[in-house]
Scaffold this motif. Structure first.
Motif, mmCIF file in Angstrom:
data_model
loop_
_atom_site.group_PDB
_atom_site.id
_atom_site.type_symbol
_atom_site.label_atom_id
_atom_site.label_comp_id
_atom_site.label_asym_id
_atom_site.label_seq_id
_atom_site.Cartn_x
_atom_site.Cartn_y
_atom_site.Cartn_z
ATOM 1 N N GLN A 12 9.703 4.775 -0.159
ATOM 2 C CA GLN A 12 10.002 6.030 0.520
ATOM 3 C C GLN A 12 10.329 5.801 1.996
ATOM 4 O O GLN A 12 11.204 6.470 2.558
ATOM 5 C CB GLN A 12 8.836 6.997 0.381
ATOM 6 C CG GLN A 12 8.858 7.777 -0.911
ATOM 7 C CD GLN A 12 8.339 9.192 -0.731
ATOM 8 O OE1 GLN A 12 7.324 9.409 -0.103
ATOM 9 N NE2 GLN A 12 9.054 10.147 -1.282
ATOM 10 N N GLN A 13 9.636 4.883 2.629
ATOM 11 C CA GLN A 13 9.914 4.585 4.030
ATOM 12 C C GLN A 13 11.318 3.999 4.202
ATOM 13 O O GLN A 13 11.997 4.277 5.193
ATOM 14 C CB GLN A 13 8.869 3.623 4.572
ATOM 15 C CG GLN A 13 7.493 4.256 4.762
ATOM 16 C CD GLN A 13 6.441 3.250 5.168
ATOM 17 O OE1 GLN A 13 6.712 2.053 5.258
ATOM 18 N NE2 GLN A 13 5.228 3.737 5.416
ATOM 19 N N ASN A 46 -3.899 10.987 1.279
ATOM 20 C CA ASN A 46 -4.185 9.711 0.606
ATOM 21 C C ASN A 46 -5.095 9.921 -0.596
ATOM 22 O O ASN A 46 -4.885 9.329 -1.664
ATOM 23 C CB ASN A 46 -4.836 8.740 1.589
ATOM 24 C CG ASN A 46 -3.868 8.232 2.642
ATOM 25 O OD1 ASN A 46 -2.650 8.220 2.425
ATOM 26 N ND2 ASN A 46 -4.383 7.812 3.782
ATOM 27 N N LEU A 79 6.046 12.464 -6.019
ATOM 28 C CA LEU A 79 6.571 12.449 -4.655
ATOM 29 C C LEU A 79 8.001 12.950 -4.678
ATOM 30 O O LEU A 79 8.686 12.831 -5.708
ATOM 31 C CB LEU A 79 6.521 11.028 -4.072
ATOM 32 C CG LEU A 79 5.130 10.467 -3.721
ATOM 33 C CD1 LEU A 79 5.244 8.980 -3.408
ATOM 34 C CD2 LEU A 79 4.501 11.220 -2.570
ATOM 35 N N LEU A 137 0.829 2.703 -5.400
ATOM 36 C CA LEU A 137 0.906 3.530 -4.194
ATOM 37 C C LEU A 137 1.566 2.771 -3.047
ATOM 38 O O LEU A 137 2.388 3.319 -2.303
ATOM 39 C CB LEU A 137 -0.496 3.982 -3.780
ATOM 40 C CG LEU A 137 -1.114 5.130 -4.578
ATOM 41 C CD1 LEU A 137 -2.543 5.375 -4.129
ATOM 42 C CD2 LEU A 137 -0.289 6.398 -4.426
ATOM 43 N N LYS A 138 1.195 1.513 -2.905
ATOM 44 C CA LYS A 138 1.795 0.690 -1.850
ATOM 45 C C LYS A 138 3.298 0.560 -2.042
ATOM 46 O O LYS A 138 4.079 0.730 -1.095
ATOM 47 C CB LYS A 138 1.130 -0.691 -1.862
ATOM 48 C CG LYS A 138 1.737 -1.672 -0.870
ATOM 49 C CD LYS A 138 1.111 -3.057 -1.036
ATOM 50 C CE LYS A 138 1.828 -4.074 -0.151
ATOM 51 N NZ LYS A 138 1.272 -5.441 -0.359
ATOM 52 N N SER A 174 5.308 2.549 -3.753
ATOM 53 C CA SER A 174 5.992 3.843 -3.604
ATOM 54 C C SER A 174 6.150 4.214 -2.135
ATOM 55 O O SER A 174 7.182 4.755 -1.729
ATOM 56 C CB SER A 174 5.211 4.930 -4.347
ATOM 57 O OG SER A 174 3.910 5.076 -3.825
ATOM 58 N N ARG A 175 5.148 3.937 -1.310
ATOM 59 C CA ARG A 175 5.255 4.241 0.115
ATOM 60 C C ARG A 175 6.331 3.394 0.776
ATOM 61 O O ARG A 175 7.106 3.884 1.606
ATOM 62 C CB ARG A 175 3.898 4.008 0.792
ATOM 63 C CG ARG A 175 2.866 5.085 0.476
ATOM 64 C CD ARG A 175 1.497 4.669 0.928
ATOM 65 N NE ARG A 175 0.498 5.677 0.612
ATOM 66 C CZ ARG A 175 -0.810 5.448 0.638
ATOM 67 N NH1 ARG A 175 -1.272 4.253 0.953
ATOM 68 N NH2 ARG A 175 -1.660 6.426 0.351
ATOM 69 N N GLU A 176 6.378 2.121 0.418
ATOM 70 C CA GLU A 176 7.404 1.250 0.993
ATOM 71 C C GLU A 176 8.802 1.715 0.627
ATOM 72 O O GLU A 176 9.713 1.720 1.469
ATOM 73 C CB GLU A 176 7.184 -0.187 0.523
ATOM 74 C CG GLU A 176 5.938 -0.854 1.108
ATOM 75 C CD GLU A 176 5.725 -2.257 0.561
ATOM 76 O OE1 GLU A 176 6.514 -2.672 -0.330
ATOM 77 O OE2 GLU A 176 4.792 -2.934 1.021
#
Length: 297
Positions: free
Chosen positions: A161-162, A226, A190, A154-155, A157-159
């Motif tokens: 995407q950002q 989340n 996502l 998750l960490k 994937s968020r990075e």
């Protein structure tokens, strides 16, 4: 040609192998129980989270979600496939079927492909098909090791995407069937766009009353999102682990049956050879006795 000593060694080796097979069968069966229990618990949790997000859409009158990559050319998109496989063997076609399913599914998806793989064995099979793995994760050894893996994915994937490095994430994993066995599945993870919203809203609100949000809306939505992402990835991982152990259990059951058949065959050969040896010794004794009678005065 087999001798009695040779057959005895083969029988003992088959018995030892049968003991190992039984131990692995018991271990796989015990792990399946905890993974299936986790899957059932996650179903209720996932349903609650999904209903909470639907309630937020209703309460805030949200009709659509704008995708920032909607107008980006498809040819420059990067699609990430999160693939769950296994690190250990004795799982029959578990990894082979997953690798073939991933390859066939991504042929219809435009854009560049990136692979985040859980499990060495499926990673090797994907490499044989020409897919390069950018991130490789170990398979969790038990249910307690799933949360750290999911948190790390998750960490990452968020990075990504950002930084807008990856536009779309898909999850590939094996899902247990209701009766027996498993089937490979693919789901869009996502981004959380209008496609995701429409898919989510296929779940029906359980009552005729309109939902309401208690407290601040933004923190509520963040907590729900989340929880949704975590539950989705956690469920995929646990279902893959349950399918892996189910496949291993089936393989051990077939191996146990084959070993039992082999032992029966070896025992028959051993008894036949031993009987033949006894018959030969008796014939030698009788022949010697008759020779002594003929030579006596």
């Amino acid at each position: 040609m087999d001798t009695l000593e040779n057959l005895r060694n083969k029988i003992q080796g088959a018995k030892d192998l049968k003991s190992v097979t039984r131990a692995m069968k018991a271990l796989a069966g015990s792990k399946i129980v905890q993974y299936e229990t986790a899957v059932r618990s996650l179903d209720d949790y996932y349903q609650t989270i999904a209903l909470g997000i639907i309630a937020y859409f209703e309460a805030e009158h949200i009709k659509g979600i704008v995708d920032p990559n909607e107008h980006q050319p498809k040819s420059v998109e990067t699609v990430c496939a999160i693939v769950f496989g296994s690190d250990q063997g004795l799982v029959a076609q578990f990894n082979d079927e997953m690798a073939s399913f991933v390859s066939a599914s991504l042929k219809e998806v435009p854009g560049k492909k990136e692979f985040w793989v859980v499990g060495d064995r499926v990673q090797l099979l994907l490499s044989d098909q020409g897919f390069n793995t950018s991130k490789l994760y170990p398979v969790p050894s038990d249910i307690n090791a799933v949360t750290p893996l999911v948190t790390e994915i998750l960490k990452q994937s968020r990075e990504n995407q950002q930084k807008q490095e990856i536009s779309t994430f898909f999850i590939f994993h094996n899902q247990p069937k209701s009766d027996s066995g498993y089937t490979p599945v693919m789901q869009r993870f996502l981004p959380l766009d209008s496609t995701w919203k429409n898919t989510l809203q296929q779940i029906q609100w359980p009552t005729k009353l309109h939902p309401q949000i208690a407290g601040a809306s933004e923190p509520t939505l963040v907590a729900l999102i989340n929880g949704y992402l975590f539950a989705t990835l956690f469920k995929a991982c646990v279902e893959s682990l349950a399918s892996e152990n189910a496949s291993r259990l089936d393989a051990m059951q077939r191996a146990e049956k084959n070993i039992a058949d082999l032992l029966d065959d070896l025992h028959k050969k051993y008894h036949c050879l031993r009987q033949s040896s006894i018959d030969e010794e008796l014939f030698d004794v009788v022949s010697g006795f008759e020779a002594l009678i003929e030579d006596s005065p």
